[in-house]
Design a protein around this motif. Structure first.
Motif, PDB file in Angstrom:
ATOM      1  N   SER A  34      -4.035 -46.255 -25.547  1.00  0.00           N
ATOM      2  CA  SER A  34      -2.212 -46.626 -25.015  1.00  0.00           C
ATOM      3  C   SER A  34      -1.303 -46.007 -25.718  1.00  0.00           C
ATOM      4  CB  SER A  34      -1.998 -47.406 -24.496  1.00  0.00           C
ATOM      5  OG  SER A  34      -1.117 -47.946 -23.760  1.00  0.00           O
ATOM      6  N   TYR A  69       3.862 -57.637 -29.353  1.00  0.00           N
ATOM      7  CA  TYR A  69       2.685 -57.500 -29.283  1.00  0.00           C
ATOM      8  C   TYR A  69       1.948 -58.495 -29.135  1.00  0.00           C
ATOM      9  CZ  TYR A  69       4.319 -52.586 -27.843  1.00  0.00           C
ATOM     10  OH  TYR A  69       5.238 -51.994 -26.063  1.00  0.00           O
ATOM     11  N   LYS A  90       7.424 -46.538 -30.969  1.00  0.00           N
ATOM     12  CA  LYS A  90       5.984 -45.990 -30.718  1.00  0.00           C
ATOM     13  C   LYS A  90       5.372 -46.931 -30.838  1.00  0.00           C
ATOM     14  CE  LYS A  90       5.943 -40.532 -29.848  1.00  0.00           C
ATOM     15  NZ  LYS A  90       5.466 -39.681 -29.434  1.00  0.00           N
ATOM     16  N   VAL A 101       2.174 -58.463 -24.203  1.00  0.00           N
ATOM     17  CA  VAL A 101       3.872 -57.513 -24.597  1.00  0.00           C
ATOM     18  C   VAL A 101       5.021 -59.276 -23.868  1.00  0.00           C
ATOM     19  CG1 VAL A 101       5.694 -56.153 -23.835  1.00  0.00           C
ATOM     20  CG2 VAL A 101       2.903 -55.311 -23.933  1.00  0.00           C
ATOM     21  N   THR A 125      12.268 -50.911 -21.375  1.00  0.00           N
ATOM     22  CA  THR A 125      11.638 -50.763 -20.775  1.00  0.00           C
ATOM     23  C   THR A 125      10.732 -49.509 -21.689  1.00  0.00           C
ATOM     24  OG1 THR A 125      12.679 -50.924 -18.550  1.00  0.00           O
ATOM     25  CG2 THR A 125      10.232 -49.793 -18.089  1.00  0.00           C
ATOM     26  N   PRO A 126       9.333 -49.799 -21.430  1.00  0.00           N
ATOM     27  CA  PRO A 126       8.755 -48.039 -22.547  1.00  0.00           C
ATOM     28  C   PRO A 126       8.455 -46.987 -20.755  1.00  0.00           C
ATOM     29  CG  PRO A 126       7.447 -50.886 -21.991  1.00  0.00           C
ATOM     30  CD  PRO A 126       8.667 -50.420 -21.899  1.00  0.00           C
ATOM     31  N   LYS A 127       8.360 -45.852 -22.336  1.00  0.00           N
ATOM     32  CA  LYS A 127       7.572 -45.663 -21.393  1.00  0.00           C
ATOM     33  C   LYS A 127       6.313 -45.317 -21.718  1.00  0.00           C
ATOM     34  CE  LYS A 127       6.589 -39.929 -20.675  1.00  0.00           C
ATOM     35  NZ  LYS A 127       7.196 -38.566 -21.256  1.00  0.00           N
ATOM     36  N   THR A 128       5.116 -45.404 -20.626  1.00  0.00           N
ATOM     37  CA  THR A 128       3.520 -45.299 -20.935  1.00  0.00           C
ATOM     38  C   THR A 128       2.921 -44.250 -20.320  1.00  0.00           C
ATOM     39  OG1 THR A 128       3.428 -47.218 -18.504  1.00  0.00           O
ATOM     40  CG2 THR A 128       3.752 -47.956 -21.008  1.00  0.00           C
ATOM     41  N   GLU A 186       0.880 -47.430 -30.278  1.00  0.00           N
ATOM     42  CA  GLU A 186      -0.019 -46.740 -29.741  1.00  0.00           C
ATOM     43  C   GLU A 186      -1.221 -47.380 -30.892  1.00  0.00           C
ATOM     44  OE1 GLU A 186      -0.785 -42.159 -31.135  1.00  0.00           O
ATOM     45  OE2 GLU A 186       1.933 -42.436 -31.690  1.00  0.00           O
ATOM     46  N   SER A 211       3.058 -46.472 -26.170  1.00  0.00           N
ATOM     47  CA  SER A 211       4.026 -46.949 -25.465  1.00  0.00           C
ATOM     48  C   SER A 211       5.140 -46.542 -26.140  1.00  0.00           C
ATOM     49  CB  SER A 211       4.053 -48.732 -25.461  1.00  0.00           C
ATOM     50  OG  SER A 211       3.401 -49.368 -24.603  1.00  0.00           O
ATOM     51  N   THR A 212       5.859 -45.595 -26.126  1.00  0.00           N
ATOM     52  CA  THR A 212       7.717 -45.407 -26.146  1.00  0.00           C
ATOM     53  C   THR A 212       8.450 -46.078 -25.855  1.00  0.00           C
ATOM     54  OG1 THR A 212       6.278 -42.956 -26.410  1.00  0.00           O
ATOM     55  CG2 THR A 212       8.112 -43.042 -26.765  1.00  0.00           C
ATOM     56  N   TYR A 213       9.792 -46.084 -26.989  1.00  0.00           N
ATOM     57  CA  TYR A 213      11.065 -46.755 -26.501  1.00  0.00           C
ATOM     58  C   TYR A 213      11.714 -45.676 -27.155  1.00  0.00           C
ATOM     59  CZ  TYR A 213       8.006 -51.007 -26.199  1.00  0.00           C
ATOM     60  OH  TYR A 213       7.579 -51.986 -25.626  1.00  0.00           O
TER      61      TYR A 213
END
Length: 670
Positions: free
Chosen positions: A241, A271, A181, A192, A201-204, A183, A243-245
């Motif tokens: 924000s 990042y 993650k 990115v 592909t992350p979940k945002t 944040e 982003s979770t992988y």
């Protein structure tokens, strides 16, 4: 009833295969696993790999970057024991430094069917100063055995919020479950950049968060000396924000020879801080384009200002170049002067540490101090000289605009539309023969106005390795004779680095061990310090058991101990290019006097192999009679990098080359 049975079965299945990744929740199933079912060759496996990186604000420190790490590793055999040691590199700069806290770690083993845990104690955690810029926390897990599971977690606190370590998603061993993650508050805008062959592909999502401030008010009474202090709090809300992988069953990234840096092909996300926008403050840009990156670096006082300092060396440079007007000679004289005047202290860097003047005075400096000094002197001498930003092979390839992508600087001179590259940190380097560490795709030439252009760091001219060997083969299979080896360009540079800095007896011992029992005498090296000439190594030798004697026949390879015995390319498929570092050629001229009383029964055929698109070639030419054999073998690799699309062809090429070099001559007793 059938429905109940099905539901029970389903629940049992879910319970059996569900995995608890909460720290300390180790299962017997994990401890009993003998190998990774998806990669039985793995010596260890990440059962769980977790990282959460986020920003934390305190009124004393401001924003800090926090990374929480949790890893669980299964170790199958002794070869996997190396994963029981963890090293955390911590950056420092002046009074600011990264630190580690809250280390918690256990080793788990099965003992008589029960889970036995061993805790890592404080005595097993070591902090060392690795360099001026890095500390290291290191710990080795206790009670390591085959089949054990280790687990640890810790926090990294960093004041360098503008520098977020890459999120890596692939390692040398497989990963069963990975969670990551990132944040970031709305005040920080990050670009990115992704790399590697694994689709990630992350979940945002966006969430609200807040910072609480404590306000202290002190008041004094009207009719007394007493004072009162009152406290109040206030909150500032902001968007965050996240982003979770989430990845499962990630295959290992396996290394193979001729890879410049495996990290270039590791699946990861970087990042890069683009700009910051704090309330009631102007936007501060960091890096969005290469122009921004170059401008930022050049305008730093530790870079651009250092190039403009000339007073400390004027007299000596004036005396050195004197009436010399030829640009090449001026360049060579200044280059040799800097190499002899200032010794490299081993530190990389595109910025100076203590400054060029101090490095000049104390005869030692980092990469930037030496090569910015060199560039400044060349400019002073009237040459079109420029600094060149470089990312070393160890640092990787800067695919995207980033200040962190470059960690090194060299100099160059432009003559007749050609860039001549120079690195004065290596005393054996010559123009356009850079140290191997810098041979990494392209460098960025920086002009006075902050503009830039790319220049190829790989050499175009071949480095040569020519071997002449004259020997006698006796009927017992022993050979004796002499060998003379001539090396140029990078081959010569590499040899001087290895030979000139060690004891000669140790060097000879390593040579004898390299060829498995070779006995060397009359060893001599010529031009070890004369960089304008090829280096020449010569020696006499004796080596036993170089032929098979079966009945009245003798079998031997005419290349003897010089033949290639193993194909460097073993993977079935390869997704990354083959990096040889520089184009090269090797020529073997071998003359063999055959033993008396034997005749030549059979000899290998001549052969010529060629890689497509003139990438390389192999020629094997042999002639002989009952008295002697003459063999000439020439191998060439014409490009420093070969695309992975040629991998199958290259693999087959080496297979045929090895088979040919190992073909045997047959002699029959008369």
């Amino acid at each position: 009833m059938k429905i109940i049975v099905v539901l029970f079965s389903l629940c049992f299945t879910i319970t059996t295969f569900a995995q608890d990744y909460k720290f300390g929740k180790i299962s017997k199933k994990e401890l009993e696993e003998a190998f990774n079912p998806l990669d039985s060759s793995a010596n260890a496996t990440y059962l769980y790999k977790y990282r959460r990186t986020f920003f934390e604000y305190s009124e004393q420190e401001g924003f800090q970057l926090i990374s929480e790490i949790h890893e669980r590793i299964k170790i199958y055999n002794q070869e996997g024991f190396s994963y029981a040691t963890n090293q955390v590199s911590l950056y420092k700069n002046g009074n600011e430094k990264e630190d580690v806290s809250s280390i918690k770690a256990y080793t788990y083993n099965l003992s008589e069917g029960k889970i036995e845990e061993t805790k890592l104690t404080k005595q097993g955690i070591f902090k060392t100063e690795k360099s001026k810029y890095f500390n290291e926390i290191k710990f080795t897990m206790p009670n390591i055995k085959e089949g054990c599971v280790i687990e640890y977690k810790y926090r990294i606190i960093s004041p360098f919020y503008y520098n977020v370590d890459e999120f890596d998603f692939q390692y040398g061993i497989p990963i069963k479950k990975l969670e990551a993650k990132f944040e970031t508050p709305e005040y920080f805008n990050f670009k990115v950049n992704t790399k590697g062959f694994l689709m990630v592909t992350p979940k945002t999502e966006q969430r609200r968060d807040n910072i609480t401030f404590t306000n202290k008010t002190r008041t004094t009474g009207n009719f007394s000396n007493s004072a009162n202090t009152t406290f109040s709090t206030s909150k500032v809300e902001f968007n965050k924000s996240i982003s979770t992988y989430n990845l499962t069953d990630v295959p290992a990234l396996k290394e193979e020879p001729y890879v410049n840096n495996i990290n270039n092909y590791r699946s990861s996300v970087k990042y890069e801080l683009s700009y910051t926008k704090f309330p009631q403050s102007a936007i501060k840009y960091y890096s969005t384009t290469w122009e921004d990156v170059v401008k930022t670096i050049y305008e730093d006082s530790r870079f651009g200002d250092e190039l403009n300092k000339t007073g400390y060396y004027k007299e000596e440079i004036d005396a050195i170049i004197g009436s010399i007007s030829d640009p090449m000679k001026r360049m060579a004289l200044i280059f040799d002067f800097v190499k002899s005047r200032v010794k490299w202290n081993g530190y990389y860097g595109k910025y100076t540490s203590d400054g060029v003047k101090k490095a000049y005075k104390e005869h030692t400096g980092n990469v930037a101090e030496i090569n910015l000094m060199l560039t400044s002197m060349l400019k002073y001498a009237g040459l079109s000289a420029y600094p060149v930003l470089v990312s070393t092979r160890e640092n990787g390839v800067p695919l995207f605009p980033t200040r962190e992508g470059y960690n090194y600087v060299i100099g160059c001179v432009k003559l007749s539309d050609e860039y001549i590259l120079l690195d004065a940190t290596n005393k054996y380097s010559v123009p356009n023969v850079l140290p191997y560490r810098t041979l990494n795709w392209q460098g960025r030439v920086i002009s006075e106005k902050g503009g830039s252009t790319l220049v190829d760091l790989y050499p175009k001219e071949k480095s040569k390795n020519d071997i002449v060997m004259m020997l006698n083969l006796n009927e017992g299979g022993t050979i004796d004779g002499g060998c003379r080896i001539t090396k140029t360009k990078h081959k010569a540079l590499s040899y001087r680095e290895r030979y000139n800095n060690v004891d000669e007896d140790d060097f000879i011992e390593k040579l004898e061990n390299k060829y498995n029992g070779l006995e060397v005498s009359e060893f001599k090296v010529t031009n070890d310090l004369n960089l304008s000439k090829p280096i020449i190594e010569s020696y006499k030798f004796i080596k036993e058991s170089q032929a098979d004697i079966i009945g009245d026949k003798i079998y031997f390879s005419p290349m003897f101990f010089l033949k290639t015995v193993e194909n460097p390319f073993k993977l079935k498929n390869r997704e990354f290019p083959v990096d040889f570092g520089y184009p090269s050629s090797s020529t073997y001229r071998i003359m063999i006097k055959l033993p008396d009383g034997y005749k030549l029964e059979s000899i290998p055929e001549k052969v010529a192999l060629a890689l497509p698109d003139n990438l390389g070639s192999f020629k094997y030419n042999i002639i002989g009679n009952d008295e002697s054999i003459q063999l000439v073998v020439v191998t060439e690799i014409n490009l420093p990098i070969i695309s992975s699309s040629y991998y199958d062809t290259l693999k087959e090429y080496f297979k045929q080359l090895i088979e040919k070099e190992n073909e045997q001559i047959v002699l029959t007793k008369i």
